[in-house]
Design a protein around this motif. Structure first.
Motif, PDB file in Angstrom:
ATOM      1  N   ASN A  60      68.497  -1.348   2.046  1.00 38.67           N
ATOM      2  CA  ASN A  60      69.034  -2.368   2.956  1.00 38.67           C
ATOM      3  C   ASN A  60      69.776  -3.465   2.204  1.00 38.67           C
ATOM      4  OD1 ASN A  60      68.126  -1.117   5.281  1.00 38.67           O
ATOM      5  ND2 ASN A  60      66.185  -2.226   5.294  1.00 38.67           N
ATOM      6  N   ARG A  61      69.202  -3.913   1.115  1.00 41.41           N
ATOM      7  CA  ARG A  61      69.872  -4.952   0.318  1.00 41.41           C
ATOM      8  C   ARG A  61      71.119  -4.395  -0.352  1.00 41.41           C
ATOM      9  NH1 ARG A  61      66.825  -9.752  -1.621  1.00 41.41           N
ATOM     10  NH2 ARG A  61      68.208  -9.461  -3.401  1.00 41.41           N
ATOM     11  N   LEU A  66      77.123  -3.965  -0.586  1.00 42.20           N
ATOM     12  CA  LEU A  66      78.256  -3.041  -0.648  1.00 42.20           C
ATOM     13  C   LEU A  66      79.103  -3.040   0.611  1.00 42.20           C
ATOM     14  CD1 LEU A  66      76.414  -0.054  -2.360  1.00 42.20           C
ATOM     15  CD2 LEU A  66      77.928  -1.721  -3.423  1.00 42.20           C
ATOM     16  N   GLY A  67      78.678  -3.793   1.603  1.00 46.28           N
ATOM     17  CA  GLY A  67      79.451  -3.870   2.837  1.00 46.28           C
ATOM     18  C   GLY A  67      79.425  -2.594   3.648  1.00 46.28           C
ATOM     19  N   THR A  68      78.278  -1.968   3.720  1.00 49.69           N
ATOM     20  CA  THR A  68      78.141  -0.744   4.509  1.00 49.69           C
ATOM     21  C   THR A  68      76.936  -0.871   5.427  1.00 49.69           C
ATOM     22  OG1 THR A  68      78.175   1.678   4.393  1.00 49.69           O
ATOM     23  CG2 THR A  68      76.762   0.546   2.801  1.00 49.69           C
ATOM     24  N   ASP A  69      76.797   0.079   6.324  1.00 48.20           N
ATOM     25  CA  ASP A  69      75.661   0.079   7.244  1.00 48.20           C
ATOM     26  C   ASP A  69      74.637   1.114   6.793  1.00 48.20           C
ATOM     27  OD1 ASP A  69      76.829   2.518   7.920  1.00 48.20           O
ATOM     28  OD2 ASP A  69      77.496   1.850   9.891  1.00 48.20           O
ATOM     29  N   THR A  70      73.590   1.285   7.582  1.00 47.55           N
ATOM     30  CA  THR A  70      72.510   2.202   7.223  1.00 47.55           C
ATOM     31  C   THR A  70      73.012   3.634   7.072  1.00 47.55           C
ATOM     32  OG1 THR A  70      70.969   0.787   8.423  1.00 47.55           O
ATOM     33  CG2 THR A  70      70.204   3.001   7.905  1.00 47.55           C
ATOM     34  N   ALA A  71      73.837   4.075   8.008  1.00 48.49           N
ATOM     35  CA  ALA A  71      74.355   5.451   7.940  1.00 48.49           C
ATOM     36  C   ALA A  71      75.243   5.624   6.704  1.00 48.49           C
ATOM     37  CB  ALA A  71      75.132   5.789   9.206  1.00 48.49           C
ATOM     38  N   ARG A  75      74.646   8.199   3.449  1.00 48.69           N
ATOM     39  CA  ARG A  75      75.663   9.125   2.916  1.00 48.69           C
ATOM     40  C   ARG A  75      75.938   8.843   1.440  1.00 48.69           C
ATOM     41  NH1 ARG A  75      77.787   8.006   7.969  1.00 48.69           N
ATOM     42  NH2 ARG A  75      79.257   6.478   7.108  1.00 48.69           N
ATOM     43  N   LEU A  76      76.041   7.571   1.095  1.00 48.19           N
ATOM     44  CA  LEU A  76      76.295   7.179  -0.284  1.00 48.19           C
ATOM     45  C   LEU A  76      75.168   7.656  -1.200  1.00 48.19           C
ATOM     46  CD1 LEU A  76      78.302   5.505  -1.987  1.00 48.19           C
ATOM     47  CD2 LEU A  76      77.054   3.477  -1.302  1.00 48.19           C
ATOM     48  N   LEU A  77      73.934   7.439  -0.778  1.00 47.31           N
ATOM     49  CA  LEU A  77      72.794   7.891  -1.575  1.00 47.31           C
ATOM     50  C   LEU A  77      72.715   9.414  -1.639  1.00 47.31           C
ATOM     51  CD1 LEU A  77      70.112   5.286  -0.459  1.00 47.31           C
ATOM     52  CD2 LEU A  77      71.231   5.452  -2.706  1.00 47.31           C
TER      53      LEU A  77
END
Length: 164
Positions: A60-61, A66-71, A75-77
């Motif tokens: 979450n932090r 990074l200026g992204t949301d949970t979804a 995807r990034l992870l």
């Protein structure tokens, strides 16, 4: 009579400045992406790896930085995990959440990433004096503060003084 922004600046100039800021951001991202390509990561992935290397482990932090949301964070992870650069494990203090950890390969990559951002910044600001860079940084901070401030009475998506 020409339309003016709430600060008294001609609206055409304000809109042109906003367009230039957007173009600089796009072109800077393109340059950084090209410089990071040999490492097999995007600028957002590199930023996540560098933050994780400094001890930030909460998705979450990380997402807010990074200026992204949970979804987007998921995807990034997923992508970084598939590349063998990060791992996820249950948070021992709160089993409902996870923590992000760099793998050995991820830790080895991080020292190569920060200089890329530095080289891009040096390239971006080539020819500017120290005073100009300080002034620009101050103005950009003010712009961010303006964007993060509570919307004023004219928050309908148009600047005051522009036709409705």
């Amino acid at each position: 009579m020409e339309d003016r922004s709430p600060g008294g600046v001609p609206v055409e100039l304000v809109l042109g400045g906003g367009s230039l800021i957007n173009q600089v951001g796009r072109d800077l991202r393109t340059a950084v992406e090209g410089m990071l390509a040999p490492y097999g990561v995007t600028s957002q992935q590199a930023a996540l790896l560098m933050r994780a290397a400094r001890g930030e482990s909460s998705p979450n932090r990380l997402a807010s930085h990074l200026g992204t949301d949970t979804a987007g964070m998921t995807r990034l992870l997923d992508r970084l995990e598939a590349k063998g650069l990060v791992g996820r494990r249950r948070n021992p203090g709160d089993r409902r959440s996870i923590v992000v950890e760099l793998t050995e390969e991820g830790r080895a990559l991080v020292p190569r990433l920060a200089p890329v951002f530095g080289r891009a910044s040096v390239r971006l600001l080539a020819g500017f004096s120290e005073e100009e860079v300080r002034g620009l940084a101050g103005m950009l901070r003010r712009m961010l503060e303006n964007l993060h401030a509570a919307p004023g009475p004219d928050a309908e998506g148009q600047a005051s003084g522009t036709p409705r």
